[in-house]
Design an enzyme around this catalytic site. Structure first.
Site, PDB file in Angstrom:
ATOM      1  N   SER A   1      -5.624  11.932   8.440  1.00  0.00           N
ATOM      2  CA  SER A   1      -5.162  11.469   9.750  1.00  0.00           C
ATOM      3  C   SER A   1      -3.840  12.136  10.105  1.00  0.00           C
ATOM      4  O   SER A   1      -3.513  12.306  11.277  1.00  0.00           O
ATOM      5  CB  SER A   1      -4.996   9.953   9.733  1.00  0.00           C
ATOM      6  OG  SER A   1      -6.192   9.351   9.274  1.00  0.00           O
TER       7      SER A   1
ATOM      8  N   HIS B   1     -13.270   9.838   6.171  1.00  0.00           N
ATOM      9  CA  HIS B   1     -13.630   8.415   6.212  1.00  0.00           C
ATOM     10  C   HIS B   1     -15.155   8.256   6.350  1.00  0.00           C
ATOM     11  O   HIS B   1     -15.755   7.376   5.745  1.00  0.00           O
ATOM     12  CB  HIS B   1     -12.972   7.726   7.407  1.00  0.00           C
ATOM     13  CG  HIS B   1     -11.472   7.773   7.390  1.00  0.00           C
ATOM     14  ND1 HIS B   1     -10.742   8.513   8.282  1.00  0.00           N
ATOM     15  CD2 HIS B   1     -10.563   7.153   6.597  1.00  0.00           C
ATOM     16  CE1 HIS B   1      -9.445   8.346   8.038  1.00  0.00           C
ATOM     17  NE2 HIS B   1      -9.303   7.535   7.022  1.00  0.00           N
TER      18      HIS B   1
ATOM     19  N   LEU C   1      -9.845   7.769  12.394  1.00  0.00           N
ATOM     20  CA  LEU C   1     -10.930   8.142  11.483  1.00  0.00           C
ATOM     21  C   LEU C   1     -11.374   9.589  11.680  1.00  0.00           C
ATOM     22  O   LEU C   1     -11.328  10.122  12.782  1.00  0.00           O
ATOM     23  CB  LEU C   1     -12.120   7.194  11.679  1.00  0.00           C
ATOM     24  CG  LEU C   1     -11.804   5.717  11.425  1.00  0.00           C
ATOM     25  CD1 LEU C   1     -13.047   4.863  11.654  1.00  0.00           C
ATOM     26  CD2 LEU C   1     -11.248   5.484  10.026  1.00  0.00           C
ATOM     27  N   HIS C   2     -11.790  10.194  10.574  1.00  0.00           N
ATOM     28  CA  HIS C   2     -12.258  11.584  10.577  1.00  0.00           C
ATOM     29  C   HIS C   2     -13.404  11.707   9.585  1.00  0.00           C
ATOM     30  O   HIS C   2     -13.843  10.706   8.994  1.00  0.00           O
ATOM     31  CB  HIS C   2     -11.100  12.529  10.234  1.00  0.00           C
ATOM     32  CG  HIS C   2     -10.359  12.157   8.985  1.00  0.00           C
ATOM     33  ND1 HIS C   2     -10.937  12.221   7.736  1.00  0.00           N
ATOM     34  CD2 HIS C   2      -9.098  11.675   8.789  1.00  0.00           C
ATOM     35  CE1 HIS C   2     -10.068  11.826   6.833  1.00  0.00           C
ATOM     36  NE2 HIS C   2      -8.941  11.478   7.435  1.00  0.00           N
TER      37      HIS C   2
ATOM     38  N   GLN D   1      -4.266   6.462  -5.677  1.00  0.00           N
ATOM     39  CA  GLN D   1      -4.608   5.180  -5.043  1.00  0.00           C
ATOM     40  C   GLN D   1      -5.946   4.662  -5.580  1.00  0.00           C
ATOM     41  O   GLN D   1      -6.082   3.472  -5.915  1.00  0.00           O
ATOM     42  CB  GLN D   1      -4.676   5.382  -3.534  1.00  0.00           C
ATOM     43  CG  GLN D   1      -5.317   4.238  -2.781  1.00  0.00           C
ATOM     44  CD  GLN D   1      -5.227   4.446  -1.287  1.00  0.00           C
ATOM     45  OE1 GLN D   1      -4.155   4.319  -0.706  1.00  0.00           O
ATOM     46  NE2 GLN D   1      -6.326   4.770  -0.659  1.00  0.00           N
TER      47      GLN D   1
HETATM   48  P1  AMP Z   1      -6.570   6.205   5.026  1.00  0.00           P
HETATM   49  O1  AMP Z   1      -7.137   5.799   6.336  1.00  0.00           O
HETATM   50  O2  AMP Z   1      -5.868   7.523   5.066  1.00  0.00           O
HETATM   51  O3  AMP Z   1      -5.812   5.111   4.350  1.00  0.00           O
HETATM   52  O4  AMP Z   1      -7.819   6.492   4.096  1.00  0.00           O
HETATM   53  C1  AMP Z   1      -8.818   5.520   3.933  1.00  0.00           C
HETATM   54  C2  AMP Z   1      -9.756   5.973   2.854  1.00  0.00           C
HETATM   55  O5  AMP Z   1     -10.335   7.224   3.213  1.00  0.00           O
HETATM   56  C3  AMP Z   1      -9.043   6.195   1.518  1.00  0.00           C
HETATM   57  O6  AMP Z   1      -9.888   5.747   0.475  1.00  0.00           O
HETATM   58  C4  AMP Z   1      -8.882   7.688   1.483  1.00  0.00           C
HETATM   59  O7  AMP Z   1      -8.802   8.213   0.174  1.00  0.00           O
HETATM   60  C5  AMP Z   1     -10.149   8.149   2.172  1.00  0.00           C
HETATM   61  N1  AMP Z   1      -9.978   9.506   2.686  1.00  0.00           N
HETATM   62  C6  AMP Z   1      -8.994   9.948   3.505  1.00  0.00           C
HETATM   63  N2  AMP Z   1      -9.126  11.274   3.717  1.00  0.00           N
HETATM   64  C7  AMP Z   1     -10.203  11.675   3.009  1.00  0.00           C
HETATM   65  C8  AMP Z   1     -10.853  12.935   2.800  1.00  0.00           C
HETATM   66  N3  AMP Z   1     -10.415  14.056   3.378  1.00  0.00           N
HETATM   67  N4  AMP Z   1     -11.941  12.980   2.001  1.00  0.00           N
HETATM   68  C9  AMP Z   1     -12.394  11.843   1.406  1.00  0.00           C
HETATM   69  N5  AMP Z   1     -11.838  10.629   1.567  1.00  0.00           N
HETATM   70  C10 AMP Z   1     -10.749  10.543   2.351  1.00  0.00           C
END
Ligand code: AMP
Length: 286
Positions: A189, A39, A35-36, A156
């Site tokens: 990530s 998220h 997570l960052h 997505q």
């Molecule tokens: P992931 O863990 O990469 O599958 O992402 C989980 C959720 O976090 C998804 O809805 C992503 O679109 C969102 N997300 C990932 N990176 C970002 C970002 N930089 N800004 C906003 N939402 C993000």
């Protein structure tokens, strides 16, 4: 209240059911962990609109292709739990792969039409089916009132919004703007897999999209006039491979033959073994 860490599907369903019975509004943020700040922006949005917030962390094997980075995907469970606890999350749902995939399972959720024809879809066969199927399962287990997704993954988010409506889940799908590093690179990530030189080059993705957006706003009349300068900007970076760079209609994600109306500029690149995506919404001048 302390954050619960829930691993079993039965317990997660029972907990969410108890909350719903007290008329609590339940919000869900599905993630793959590591997570960052991106998220956490989704969590903050969910927190504002919900009485109870569930964050799921599930590195979903079915959305990775055979040559993709499932095994290499970063996993930071202790740090994830710490961040979510601090963000005031009520439950962290950590289902096991074996539990999410019932033995003999034979059902998939496939969103058809223009949303899954272009952009990432041809390069990641089965990816959106994997995503839609796992999010449908999370929706069925938790039955939240609403769920939050990032615009960084615009395709997505569009696919999942379509799925929620088409299957009458009665779950509102919200999106949150992309959170970026100070130099413009979208938080991801996968950024932690970049070598220093790759990390230094990575903001070019955002810069190229900004260049294309400026061309649209400046009245460029053709796809070539919009995408050409961006393509040339990306081509100047050694070791960078463009998977796609496209101009699409913001609602249908179908390729725009010329800039008109609400548009999305989107791209995927490889820097070494790491694949990065980004996009930017823009409106063509009348
Ligand atoms: P992931 O863990 O990469 O599958 O992402 C989980 C959720 O976090 C998804 O809805 C992503 O679109 C969102 N997300 C990932 N990176 C970002 C970002 N930089 N800004 C906003 N939402 C993000």
């Amino acid at each position: 209240m302390a954050m619960r860490i829930v691993r079993s599907i039965t317990s997660m369903r029972a907990l969410a059911e108890r909350w719903r019975r007290t008329r609590a509004r339940v919000g869900l943020v599905p993630t793959m962990g590591a997570l960052h700040a991106g998220h956490l922006a989704l969590v903050a949005a969910a927190r504002r609109a919900s009485d109870r917030v569930v964050v799921s962390v599930f590195v979903n094997p079915s959305q990775f292709g055979p040559r993709e980075d499932f095994a290499r995907y970063p996993r930071t469970p202790a740090a994830d739990a710490r961040l979510l606890r601090r963000a005031g999350v009520d439950a962290l749902f950590l289902p096991a792969v074996a539990a999410m995939d019932p033995p003999g399972g034979a059902t998939v959720v496939e969103v058809g039409g223009s949303l899954t024809r272009g952009l990432c879809a041809p390069f990641r066969p089965g990816h959106f089916r994997g995503v839609a199927t796992v999010v449908a399962r999370l929706f069925a287990i938790i039955r939240p009132h609403a769920a939050w997704f990032g615009r960084k993954d615009a395709q997505q988010a569009a696919v999942l919004g379509r799925m929620a409506r088409d299957l009458h889940f009665g779950i509102a799908v919200h999106t949150v703007p992309t959170v970026r590093e100070p130099d413009g690179l979208a938080r991801s990530s996968r950024n932690r897999a970049l070598l220093p030189a790759q990390r230094a080059a990575a903001p070019v993705l955002h810069e190229a999209l900004a260049l294309a957006a400026a061309a649209v706003r400046g009245g460029a009349r053709t796809r070539g006039a919009v995408l050409g300068p961006a393509r040339r900007r990306l081509a100047r970076v050694p070791g960078l491979r463009v998977q796609y760079l496209d101009l699409v209609d913001a609602a249908t994600l179908a390729p725009a033959s010329r800039p008109a109306g609400r548009l999305l500029l989107a791209a995927a690149i490889h820097l070494g073994r790491t694949r990065l995506i980004d996009n930017r919404a823009v409106r063509a001048p009348r």
